[in-house]
Design a protein around this motif. Sequence first.
Motif, PDB file in Angstrom:
ATOM      1  N   GLY A  49       5.991   3.075  56.617  1.00 12.94           N
ATOM      2  CA  GLY A  49       5.390   2.682  57.873  1.00 12.94           C
ATOM      3  C   GLY A  49       4.488   1.467  57.782  1.00 12.94           C
ATOM      4  O   GLY A  49       3.995   0.979  58.793  1.00 12.94           O
ATOM      5  N   ARG A  50       4.234   0.971  56.577  1.00 11.07           N
ATOM      6  CA  ARG A  50       3.378  -0.197  56.451  1.00 11.07           C
ATOM      7  C   ARG A  50       4.055  -1.431  57.042  1.00 11.07           C
ATOM      8  O   ARG A  50       5.273  -1.555  57.047  1.00 11.07           O
ATOM      9  CB  ARG A  50       3.055  -0.460  54.972  1.00 11.07           C
ATOM     10  N   SER A  51       3.249  -2.347  57.521  1.00  9.10           N
ATOM     11  CA  SER A  51       3.807  -3.550  58.139  1.00  9.10           C
ATOM     12  C   SER A  51       4.455  -4.427  57.083  1.00  9.10           C
ATOM     13  O   SER A  51       4.050  -4.438  55.918  1.00  9.10           O
ATOM     14  CB  SER A  51       2.708  -4.322  58.864  1.00  9.10           C
ATOM     15  N   ALA A 176      11.275  -6.290  61.208  1.00  6.47           N
ATOM     16  CA  ALA A 176      12.628  -6.564  60.715  1.00  6.47           C
ATOM     17  C   ALA A 176      13.011  -5.476  59.718  1.00  6.47           C
ATOM     18  O   ALA A 176      12.421  -5.372  58.637  1.00  6.47           O
ATOM     19  CB  ALA A 176      12.677  -7.941  60.061  1.00  6.47           C
ATOM     20  N   GLU A 177      13.981  -4.668  60.090  1.00  7.11           N
ATOM     21  CA  GLU A 177      14.433  -3.584  59.221  1.00  7.11           C
ATOM     22  C   GLU A 177      15.916  -3.733  58.913  1.00  7.11           C
ATOM     23  O   GLU A 177      16.654  -4.426  59.605  1.00  7.11           O
ATOM     24  CB  GLU A 177      14.143  -2.228  59.866  1.00  7.11           C
ATOM     25  N   LEU A 178      16.335  -3.042  57.852  1.00  9.25           N
ATOM     26  CA  LEU A 178      17.708  -3.127  57.373  1.00  9.25           C
ATOM     27  C   LEU A 178      18.188  -1.735  57.014  1.00  9.25           C
ATOM     28  O   LEU A 178      17.435  -0.934  56.458  1.00  9.25           O
ATOM     29  CB  LEU A 178      17.771  -4.029  56.140  1.00  9.25           C
ATOM     30  N   ARG A 179      19.451  -1.445  57.337  1.00 13.30           N
ATOM     31  CA  ARG A 179      20.112  -0.235  56.881  1.00 13.30           C
ATOM     32  C   ARG A 179      21.378  -0.649  56.122  1.00 13.30           C
ATOM     33  O   ARG A 179      22.163  -1.466  56.621  1.00 13.30           O
ATOM     34  CB  ARG A 179      20.506   0.673  58.046  1.00 13.30           C
ATOM     35  N   VAL A 180      21.567  -0.070  54.954  1.00 13.05           N
ATOM     36  CA  VAL A 180      22.769  -0.311  54.158  1.00 13.05           C
ATOM     37  C   VAL A 180      23.439   1.043  53.971  1.00 13.05           C
ATOM     38  O   VAL A 180      22.820   1.989  53.482  1.00 13.05           O
ATOM     39  CB  VAL A 180      22.429  -0.944  52.794  1.00 13.05           C
ATOM     40  N   ILE A 181      24.707   1.140  54.356  1.00 15.21           N
ATOM     41  CA  ILE A 181      25.355   2.444  54.512  1.00 15.21           C
ATOM     42  C   ILE A 181      26.696   2.492  53.788  1.00 15.21           C
ATOM     43  O   ILE A 181      27.481   1.539  53.820  1.00 15.21           O
ATOM     44  CB  ILE A 181      25.580   2.747  56.005  1.00 15.21           C
ATOM     45  N   VAL A 199      20.452   3.483  52.910  1.00 17.20           N
ATOM     46  CA  VAL A 199      19.273   2.821  52.369  1.00 17.20           C
ATOM     47  C   VAL A 199      18.477   2.243  53.534  1.00 17.20           C
ATOM     48  O   VAL A 199      19.025   1.519  54.372  1.00 17.20           O
ATOM     49  CB  VAL A 199      19.667   1.706  51.384  1.00 17.20           C
ATOM     50  N   PHE A 200      17.191   2.576  53.602  1.00 18.87           N
ATOM     51  CA  PHE A 200      16.271   2.062  54.615  1.00 18.87           C
ATOM     52  C   PHE A 200      15.373   1.014  53.958  1.00 18.87           C
ATOM     53  O   PHE A 200      14.751   1.292  52.927  1.00 18.87           O
ATOM     54  CB  PHE A 200      15.377   3.171  55.171  1.00 18.87           C
ATOM     55  N   ALA A 201      15.279  -0.161  54.555  1.00 22.15           N
ATOM     56  CA  ALA A 201      14.438  -1.214  53.983  1.00 22.15           C
ATOM     57  C   ALA A 201      13.800  -2.030  55.092  1.00 22.15           C
ATOM     58  O   ALA A 201      14.279  -2.033  56.230  1.00 22.15           O
ATOM     59  CB  ALA A 201      15.274  -2.123  53.069  1.00 22.15           C
ATOM     60  N   HIS A 202      12.720  -2.735  54.754  1.00 20.95           N
ATOM     61  CA  HIS A 202      12.055  -3.596  55.738  1.00 20.95           C
ATOM     62  C   HIS A 202      11.719  -4.940  55.093  1.00 20.95           C
ATOM     63  O   HIS A 202      11.562  -5.042  53.870  1.00 20.95           O
ATOM     64  CB  HIS A 202      10.793  -2.934  56.298  1.00 20.95           C
TER      65      HIS A 202
END
Length: 207
Positions: A49-51, A176-181, A199-202
């Motif tokens: 949750g951090r910016s 800006a977030e990213l999902r890799v599936i 995979v959850f990433a920011h």
Amino acid sequence: MGLGPAPVARAGLLALAVCLGVWLVTSGSAEEVRPPQPSPAEAADAWGGRSGAAPLPGSPPVRIRIPSIGVDAPLTGLGLDRDGSLQVPPTGDRNLAGWYRDGTTPGAAGTAILAGHVDRATGPAVFYRLGAVRRGASVEVPRADGRTAVFTVHAVEVYDADAFPDERVYGPARRAELRVITCGGPFSPGTGYRGNVVVFAHLTGVR
């Protein structure tokens, strides 16, 4: 542009088309060669949750690199099939992943979606080791504008297809977030994989 209501509603289907585990079935050795799966220790925590870094303007991605698992692959644009599910990359190139071209571009504000095969008939494919990614790992996405969006992984999870959390995975985000599936979860020679690794990433940096 973020994912609209129709893609979000259907997006839980996106990896089912690549979840047959063709190589595992034809090799006859599913247990020995099954790709790694994320452990519960890699699930989301408050750190996610951090910016992050300030979002970039939109620009199409051209590659994805995940150094910790040796991924360095070109990206192709993916649209939607008639049922609203995300198309999958062609199987001819094992080292090819895709991005949802009608959604957010990686590095821009919102949730960008990348997907790829876990295997194909001749062996492992681009995201075979995706389940081995750990929290804190980097995901680098070079873009057409010459910038590389650098993401930090804040969670790696596996979901059963019958309980895929569409809103959690594909829902809108302010940063800006990213999902890799890719495919994952329990495997059966008769039905293939029954779930997805996500995979959850920011965004945390730009080069």
